[in-house]
Each structure stands twice: as structure tokens, then as C-alpha cells.
Design an enzyme around this catalytic site. Sequence first.
Site, PDB file in Angstrom:
ATOM      1  N   CYS A  28      -5.633   7.798   8.805  1.00  0.00           N
ATOM      2  CA  CYS A  28      -5.584   6.937  10.841  1.00  0.00           C
ATOM      3  C   CYS A  28      -6.360   7.793  11.474  1.00  0.00           C
ATOM      4  CB  CYS A  28      -4.808   6.015  10.525  1.00  0.00           C
ATOM      5  SG  CYS A  28      -5.812   4.436   9.321  1.00  0.00           S
TER       6      CYS A  28
ATOM      7  N   LYS B 242       0.616  -1.343  -0.209  1.00  0.00           N
ATOM      8  CA  LYS B 242      -0.196   0.143   0.121  1.00  0.00           C
ATOM      9  C   LYS B 242       0.377   1.039   0.306  1.00  0.00           C
ATOM     10  CE  LYS B 242      -2.059   1.920   3.951  1.00  0.00           C
ATOM     11  NZ  LYS B 242      -1.692   2.735   4.301  1.00  0.00           N
ATOM     12  N   ASN B 243       1.832   1.364   0.869  1.00  0.00           N
ATOM     13  CA  ASN B 243       2.871   2.672   1.672  1.00  0.00           C
ATOM     14  C   ASN B 243       3.348   2.623  -0.080  1.00  0.00           C
ATOM     15  OD1 ASN B 243       1.424   2.608   3.553  1.00  0.00           O
ATOM     16  ND2 ASN B 243       2.784   2.834   4.707  1.00  0.00           N
TER      17      ASN B 243
ATOM     18  N   ARG C 178      -1.449  14.255  13.292  1.00  0.00           N
ATOM     19  CA  ARG C 178      -0.686  14.255  12.100  1.00  0.00           C
ATOM     20  C   ARG C 178      -0.246  15.554  11.006  1.00  0.00           C
ATOM     21  NH1 ARG C 178      -2.176   8.435  10.196  1.00  0.00           N
ATOM     22  NH2 ARG C 178       0.018   8.736   8.841  1.00  0.00           N
ATOM     23  N   PRO C 179       0.049  16.830  11.448  1.00  0.00           N
ATOM     24  CA  PRO C 179      -0.256  17.977  10.751  1.00  0.00           C
ATOM     25  C   PRO C 179       0.720  17.959   9.438  1.00  0.00           C
ATOM     26  CG  PRO C 179       2.093  18.012  11.950  1.00  0.00           C
ATOM     27  CD  PRO C 179       0.701  16.879  12.483  1.00  0.00           C
TER      28      PRO C 179
ATOM     29  N   ILE D 117       6.593   7.515  17.353  1.00  0.00           N
ATOM     30  CA  ILE D 117       6.285   8.453  16.034  1.00  0.00           C
ATOM     31  C   ILE D 117       4.886   8.910  16.014  1.00  0.00           C
ATOM     32  CG2 ILE D 117       6.331   8.374  13.635  1.00  0.00           C
ATOM     33  CD1 ILE D 117       9.025   6.966  14.721  1.00  0.00           C
TER      34      ILE D 117
ATOM     35  N   ASP E  20       2.806  20.431   7.616  1.00  0.00           N
ATOM     36  CA  ASP E  20       3.342  21.724   7.709  1.00  0.00           C
ATOM     37  C   ASP E  20       4.938  21.172   7.437  1.00  0.00           C
ATOM     38  OD1 ASP E  20       3.990  19.833   9.926  1.00  0.00           O
ATOM     39  OD2 ASP E  20       5.664  21.158  10.843  1.00  0.00           O
ATOM     40  N   LEU E  21       5.380  20.018   7.247  1.00  0.00           N
ATOM     41  CA  LEU E  21       6.614  20.086   6.755  1.00  0.00           C
ATOM     42  C   LEU E  21       6.070  19.632   5.123  1.00  0.00           C
ATOM     43  CD1 LEU E  21       7.876  16.945   8.904  1.00  0.00           C
ATOM     44  CD2 LEU E  21       8.723  19.290   8.646  1.00  0.00           C
TER      45      LEU E  21
ATOM     46  N   ARG F 177      -8.963  -0.812   4.334  1.00  0.00           N
ATOM     47  CA  ARG F 177      -8.206  -0.031   4.030  1.00  0.00           C
ATOM     48  C   ARG F 177      -6.372   0.148   3.643  1.00  0.00           C
ATOM     49  NH1 ARG F 177      -9.198   5.954   5.800  1.00  0.00           N
ATOM     50  NH2 ARG F 177      -7.770   6.418   4.724  1.00  0.00           N
TER      51      ARG F 177
ATOM     52  N   ASP G 245       3.978   0.958  12.596  1.00  0.00           N
ATOM     53  CA  ASP G 245       2.355   0.522  11.803  1.00  0.00           C
ATOM     54  C   ASP G 245       2.378  -1.443  12.031  1.00  0.00           C
ATOM     55  OD1 ASP G 245       1.964   2.253   9.978  1.00  0.00           O
ATOM     56  OD2 ASP G 245       3.091   2.229   8.284  1.00  0.00           O
TER      57      ASP G 245
ATOM     58  N   ARG H  64      -5.319  10.559   3.961  1.00  0.00           N
ATOM     59  CA  ARG H  64      -3.893  11.532   4.042  1.00  0.00           C
ATOM     60  C   ARG H  64      -2.253  12.309   3.021  1.00  0.00           C
ATOM     61  NH1 ARG H  64      -1.269  14.113   8.283  1.00  0.00           N
ATOM     62  NH2 ARG H  64       1.512  14.175   7.690  1.00  0.00           N
TER      63      ARG H  64
HETATM   64  C1  UD1 Z   1       3.612   6.721   6.197  1.00  0.00           C
HETATM   65  C2  UD1 Z   1       2.914   5.994   6.410  1.00  0.00           C
HETATM   66  C3  UD1 Z   1       2.199   5.113   7.323  1.00  0.00           C
HETATM   67  C4  UD1 Z   1       3.590   4.760   8.479  1.00  0.00           C
HETATM   68  C5  UD1 Z   1       4.714   6.711   8.043  1.00  0.00           C
HETATM   69  C6  UD1 Z   1       5.659   6.309   9.360  1.00  0.00           C
HETATM   70  C7  UD1 Z   1       1.863   5.993   3.794  1.00  0.00           C
HETATM   71  C8  UD1 Z   1       1.238   6.500   2.869  1.00  0.00           C
HETATM   72  N1  UD1 Z   1       1.649   5.939   5.380  1.00  0.00           N
HETATM   73  O1  UD1 Z   1       3.245   7.991   6.625  1.00  0.00           O
HETATM   74  O2  UD1 Z   1       1.803   4.143   7.180  1.00  0.00           O
HETATM   75  O3  UD1 Z   1       2.715   4.829  10.088  1.00  0.00           O
HETATM   76  O4  UD1 Z   1       4.804   6.778   7.626  1.00  0.00           O
HETATM   77  O5  UD1 Z   1       7.016   5.619   9.354  1.00  0.00           O
HETATM   78  O6  UD1 Z   1       3.272   5.350   3.789  1.00  0.00           O
HETATM   79  N2  UD1 Z   1       5.251  15.063  10.081  1.00  0.00           N
HETATM   80  C9  UD1 Z   1       5.072  16.324  11.472  1.00  0.00           C
HETATM   81  N3  UD1 Z   1       4.635  17.359   9.668  1.00  0.00           N
HETATM   82  C10 UD1 Z   1       4.569  16.454   8.647  1.00  0.00           C
HETATM   83  C11 UD1 Z   1       4.053  15.373   8.610  1.00  0.00           C
HETATM   84  C12 UD1 Z   1       4.630  14.210   9.594  1.00  0.00           C
HETATM   85  O7  UD1 Z   1       5.202  16.952  11.999  1.00  0.00           O
HETATM   86  O8  UD1 Z   1       4.483  17.747   7.261  1.00  0.00           O
HETATM   87  C13 UD1 Z   1       5.234  13.894  11.916  1.00  0.00           C
HETATM   88  C14 UD1 Z   1       3.749  13.115  12.374  1.00  0.00           C
HETATM   89  O9  UD1 Z   1       3.116  13.724  12.602  1.00  0.00           O
HETATM   90  C15 UD1 Z   1       4.485  12.123  12.555  1.00  0.00           C
HETATM   91  C16 UD1 Z   1       6.010  11.716  11.702  1.00  0.00           C
HETATM   92  O10 UD1 Z   1       5.826  12.866  11.492  1.00  0.00           O
HETATM   93  O11 UD1 Z   1       4.798  12.386  13.799  1.00  0.00           O
HETATM   94  C17 UD1 Z   1       6.233  10.937  10.816  1.00  0.00           C
HETATM   95  O12 UD1 Z   1       5.381  10.688  10.429  1.00  0.00           O
HETATM   96  P1  UD1 Z   1       4.878  10.808   8.099  1.00  0.00           P
HETATM   97  O13 UD1 Z   1       6.529   9.782   8.508  1.00  0.00           O
HETATM   98  O14 UD1 Z   1       5.571  11.604   7.290  1.00  0.00           O
HETATM   99  O15 UD1 Z   1       4.045   9.680   7.958  1.00  0.00           O
HETATM  100  P2  UD1 Z   1       3.262   9.402   6.873  1.00  0.00           P
HETATM  101  O16 UD1 Z   1       3.565   9.745   5.659  1.00  0.00           O
HETATM  102  O17 UD1 Z   1       1.911  10.836   7.239  1.00  0.00           O
END
Ligand code: UD1
Length: 418
Positions: free
Chosen positions: A116, A22-23, A121-122, A327, A124-125, A397, A305, A92
Site C-alpha cells: 500500500c 489477512k494479516n 515503508r523501508p 505509524i 532496513d529492520l 486486497r 489500519d 510488501r
Molecule cells: C503491518 C500490517 C499493516 C499495519 C502495520 C502497522 C501486515 C501484512 N501488515 O505492516 O496492516 O498497518 O503492520 O500495524 O501485517 N519500518 C521501518 N523499517 C522496517 C520496517 C518498518 O522503518 O524495516 C517502519 C514503517 O515504515 C512504519 C513502522 O516501522 O513506520 C511500522 O511498520 P510495520 O510494523 O513494520 O508494518 P508492516 O509490518 O509493514
Amino acid sequence: MKNIRIQGGRPLDGAVSIQGSKNAALPIMAAAVLHKGETVLHNCPKIADVLFMEKILARLGAKVCWKGSSLRLDCSSLKNTRIPDEYACQMRCSIILLGALLGRFGKGDIAPPGGCVIGKRPVDLHLSMLKALGARIEEEGGVLRAHTEGLCGRAFVFPKQSVGATEHAMISAVLAKGVTHLKNCAREPEIIWLARFLNGMGASVEGAGTDEILIRGVDALHDSAFQTPPDRIVTGTYLCAAAITRGKIIIENPPIAELPAFLGVYGKMGGQYDMVGGKLIADGRKAYGAVSLVETEVFPGFSTDLQSPVMAVLSLAHGKSHIRENIFEDRFRVAESLVHMGAHIRINGQDAYIDGTKELRGCRVRAQELRGGAALILAGLAAKGQTCVENFQLVERGYEHIQEDIRGLGGVAFAEEE
Ligand code: UD1
């Protein structure tokens, strides 16, 4: 609502083939938007999140069709740049379409994305990266409107490692002018798969899988086909199913190199495994050991996960275990349902303390998110009596045919609509 009923108490036994990841598939589908032509994704899992992404692409104007498990995306006449709200808020990962739309059309709109329920889960990055590459982003009535005269490559250091933001940056930089140098990138295997896909369609991406990635902008891309790799999280979930039922299973196509930390934990629990002729033989008959600390981390650390599935297994371990979630801040929701089934789990902030119990009881529980839902199914497989997991659609999902796979391994599981 959909439920799944599981009859517990049978050690799993048999062989299972792992669905496409999926990812890996989702960002590749988003990246297909960059190309005014055709992309074929073989072995693509037909799961709810992929079908959501497919619907978004169709609404943007892509021609989408399935042939067996191959997904054909023709984005040559794609022209809409507004990601439909009803899909964006459900998934997301849809945020990464913004960079693809900016790269191809210089504009894109999206409602703040969902996904989920596992924390704030912001995004901002994602947004600061797009701004660094030359996008202007305004928020108007709850919609993010992004536009650019043309994205430009430059150096960008992620203040924090993020899988999605790293993938988003790679996609955004493919058609940008000049060289993009990304630092402090996430190193998850799906990032390497995305780079292979992008390079296969004519992009120039180097360094994926390390914390520095270099993308040289190109003018044009071409048609391509890609084989989706097996899903490492589904693999880990099924290994947990073998462990919790004290069973023995064979994984036909294991992405073993993508599970280093998980296999370490599996070994600590007492699970044994061996690679024979490219297949993974996993023996969970002695996987009842407690683990003093399981800590979720970015890759190659233990994946967040797989934290809930492992929690289910440890709830039946002989002794005390401790899980620390680093995380996502709200990823222990499943604990309450496990406790309802008889587990002894105490949550304190980002720590879960588990005192192994002798027996779980089958009962009615509710999935609140994808991986937690899968953990409840595992608990049901080991519990005494019957378990009904409500909200099974959340598990769908990410798991393409979990009930069929369980049945193929000798377990009893039936989905039902309510
Ligand atoms: C992806 C995976 C998800 C997995 C996660 C961590 C997909 C579709 N989903 O989610 O299954 O659990 O990686 O391995 O591939 N964060 C910020 N700001 C941002 C983006 C992220 O603060 O703009 C934070 C998140 O809240 C979290 C951390 O960074 O605490 C890691 O998130 P991230 O690696 O971005 O996860 P996803 O890409 O959403």
C-alpha cells in the site's frame, strides 16, 4: 479498474460474520515454506493479497489448492528461491519470505517489495535482523540477494517496533542453530497467531505478545493445520459502518480482545456495545460524538489500519476531532476525497483536524489504498445520494466480501468492472 457504487442513507441493521484475518494469514503462508511438507490453513480469506502470496508460493514450486475456505500448501517439492519480481513489488509482506527461504535453503532473492502507498515503508529492520542471524545480503541490479552458510540464533534488539520485522525474525529463527532472543518486539495479535502456528508445526517460540521473544532452533518441522482467526481490522471497519450510518449490527465472531483501543474510541464517539452469547451487539445510533484525540500507536494502542475508517465516522460527528498518525507518514490520503464529499478536514503533517459536518454528499471518488478505500465506502453509506468509489480492487486486497456484507446488513452496494 473496478468500482463500487453505494447508495447512502440507510442505517445498517443485521448480523455479519467476520472473514479470516489477512494479516494473520500472510505471514503464516510465508512460514509454511520452512517445512518440507503440508500446511493447511482453514478459514483463510480469499482476498487479493492472499491470492498474490499463493501465486508466489506456486511459482517457488509449492503445490497449492483450495477446498472451500481451506488453503492447502504442499511445500515438499518447493525449490525456486527467487521471489518473482511482479509479485514482490505488489505486496510488501513478501519480504518475509526471504527469512523462510534462508532458513530452508540458505538463500533467497527478492526485488524490493511494494504494498500500500502509505509512506516510505523501508525494509532496513528486516535486513539488519537477517544479517544479525548470519545472512549476507547484497543488492545487485535492484534485486536483494541473500545467502548464508546457516542462520545462527543470537540476541537481537529491534531499534524500532515493527510487526513485519518481528514476524520475519520469528520465521527466520525457527530452523536456525541455537537460541534467538528478540527484544523490543511488536506485540500485535498476529504475532501471537504466528507463534501458535509455528509451535503447531514443531517450532519452539516463547513470549509472543510481549516485547521479548525466545526461539529455540529445531531441526525439523511437521505437517500441521491452523484455523485463521477473524480479522480485527474488518471487525473495526464494520463497527465504523454501524456508527457512520447510525445503525445497529451484530458481529457473530468478534475478536473483541484484539480491539481494546478501538473500542475505547468507539465508546467515546457514543457507540455502545455488549457481548451476548459470544456475539458483539454494536449500537451506533448515538455514535455522533467528536473525539478530542485519536492517536495511532503500536498494539495495544489504536491501530493505524482503523484510522481512515474512524476519520470517515468523525467527519459526521457533532464537533471537532483530532487524529494523530504516528505509524505511517502518508496515511491521510483519503482526507482529500472525504473533503470532496463535504467533510471538513485539515491536514497538517501527522495531524488531521476534523470539524464534523451535517451531511456528506455522494459523488465519484477514488480509493488510493486499502483502508482509505474502505473509509470511502463507509462515507458513501452515510452520504446523501450515490457514491462511486473507483479502484475498488484496492479494497479487495483486504476485504473478502464487503459488498455482500453491506447488502446483508441492509445497505446498497454493487461492484462493477469498468
Ligand atoms: C503491518 C500490517 C499493516 C499495519 C502495520 C502497522 C501486515 C501484512 N501488515 O505492516 O496492516 O498497518 O503492520 O500495524 O501485517 N519500518 C521501518 N523499517 C522496517 C520496517 C518498518 O522503518 O524495516 C517502519 C514503517 O515504515 C512504519 C513502522 O516501522 O513506520 C511500522 O511498520 P510495520 O510494523 O513494520 O508494518 P508492516 O509490518 O509493514
